[in-house]
Scaffold this active site. Structure first.
Site, short mmCIF file in Angstrom:
data_model
loop_
_atom_site.label_atom_id
_atom_site.label_comp_id
_atom_site.label_asym_id
_atom_site.label_seq_id
_atom_site.Cartn_x
_atom_site.Cartn_y
_atom_site.Cartn_z
N GLY A 9 0.84 -1.19 0.00
CA GLY A 9 0.00 0.00 0.00
C GLY A 9 0.87 1.23 0.00
O GLY A 9 1.86 1.32 -0.73
N LYS A 205 7.47 5.83 18.74
CA LYS A 205 6.54 5.93 17.59
C LYS A 205 5.09 5.70 18.06
O LYS A 205 4.19 6.48 17.75
CB LYS A 205 6.93 4.90 16.53
CG LYS A 205 5.93 4.75 15.37
CD LYS A 205 6.02 5.90 14.39
CE LYS A 205 4.96 5.79 13.29
NZ LYS A 205 5.16 4.64 12.43
N ASN A 213 -4.06 8.84 16.62
CA ASN A 213 -4.95 8.07 15.75
C ASN A 213 -6.35 7.93 16.32
O ASN A 213 -7.34 8.24 15.63
CB ASN A 213 -4.33 6.69 15.45
CG ASN A 213 -3.35 6.72 14.30
OD1 ASN A 213 -3.71 6.50 13.16
ND2 ASN A 213 -2.10 7.02 14.60
N GLU A 286 -6.70 -0.04 13.13
CA GLU A 286 -5.69 -0.70 13.96
C GLU A 286 -5.91 -0.40 15.45
O GLU A 286 -5.02 0.09 16.14
CB GLU A 286 -4.29 -0.26 13.55
CG GLU A 286 -3.87 -0.75 12.18
CD GLU A 286 -2.47 -0.30 11.80
OE1 GLU A 286 -1.59 -1.16 11.65
OE2 GLU A 286 -2.25 0.92 11.67
#
Length: 325
Positions: A9, A205, A213, A286
């Site tokens: 992707g 991260k 998110n 996710e």
């Protein structure tokens, strides 16, 4: 050197395009649907820093077509991995290295991590231990993704930010396999340092992603708003401090403080997080790899995480109502 990108992707496509352009490796991408068809017909188009280029890596639909590889770079969303682990087996020869470039806490996290939790399975991302068995951690080289990219149309990658992919062995060694992949990525134009404490970087991260998110999916806001609007920034900060306490209980050390990490997110600007993009497209998000796992590990090390628990409950409900969970 044979390198296969499994799940080409946005990020996988970026890596494939630059590796193929250099021409020093045999690059194969495994994709599906219109994206695969477009790459097979027209090549892989990369838009980066205002410039366009087209490369033609080998593009296939299955691992059987690709055959055994030296490196398999997994750039799938974390929730997709359990469903394809068995399908990946034809890629794995005796010496194949699996490069885990998946967001969040990976299935191999506790492999060779000295201490009371060594070799523990992470239920949020590997609920039945199938990933541990099919993609054994002894094959794994960790990889942290920093670039931002998207797929505006099939066969096209739009690279908007960053060029670093940090690598690291689960046991902290500087292995030959890590050094070889680092050299290949550097030759292709990336920064690819080999880190002795890859888990510390995983957490730095994740530190932003576990807050940015979910809040973007709940509010529809881009990163500049989430990090700049006072009330949202406060929620981010609370979630991140809760996660920091969990990580430090597992032996992680943060090289930067929470406000600097939030500032790093702000630098990306008006970017839609991957979770918000997935929600808008009706795709699974996710959730467990980025936030569910924080709640799981908080229970493991007996640390409270009330803000993370609250946001997780809201996010799961949002996803269920949208048909994305």
């Amino acid at each position: 050197m044979k390198i296969c990108i499994y799940g080409a992707g946005a990020i996988g496509g970026l890596m494939a395009a630059k590796l193929a352009a250099k021409g020093e490796t045999e690059v194969t991408v495994i994709a599906r649907g219109p994206h695969l068809a477009a790459m097979q017909a027209n090549g892989l188009k990369l838009i980066s820093e205002g410039e366009e280029s087209i490369t033609r890596p080998r593009c296939v639909a299955t691992a059987e077509e690709a055959g055994p590889q030296d490196y398999v770079l997994i750039t799938l969303k974390a929730h997709s991995l359990p469903g394809v682990a068995q399908q990946m087996q034809p890629l794995l020869g005796p010496e194949t290295t699996i490069v885990s470039a998946v967001n969040g806490i990976p299935w191999w996290y506790f492999y060779k991590l000295a201490g009371p939790y060594e070799d523990r399975r992470v239920a949020s991302v590997d609920p039945d231990g199938a990933l541990w068995e099919a993609l054994h951690p002894s094959r794994v080289l960790g990889c942290i993704i920093y670039p931002a990219a998207d797929v505006p149309e099939p066969g096209v990658i739009n690279h908007t930010y960053g060029d670093r992919f940090s690598l690291g062995e689960p046991d902290g060694s500087r292995s030959e396999r890590a050094s070889r992949l680092s050299a290949a990525l550097v030759s292709a134009g990336f920064k690819a340092p080999v880190r002795p404490k890859i888990r510390d970087e995983i957490w730095v991260k994740l530190w932003g992603n576990l807050a940015f998110n979910p809040l973007s999916a709940l509010t529809g806001a881009t990163l500049d708003v989430i990090t700049g609007e006072g009330e949202l920034r406060a929620v981010c900060r609370a979630m991140m401090l809760e996660a920091q306490a969990v990580a430090e209980a597992l032996g992680v050390r943060f090289a930067i403080d929470v406000d600097k990490r939030i500032a790093g997110g702000a630098e990306v600007g008006a970017h839609k997080t991957s979770m918000l993009q997935d929600l808008e497209r009706g795709r699974p998000m996710e959730i467990d790899a980025l936030l569910g796992v924080i709640v799981e590990l908080a229970g493991l090390v007996d640390r409270p995480a009330p803000t993370c628990r609250t946001v997780l409950a809201l996010l799961r409900t949002r996803a269920r109502l949208a048909g994305c969970y």
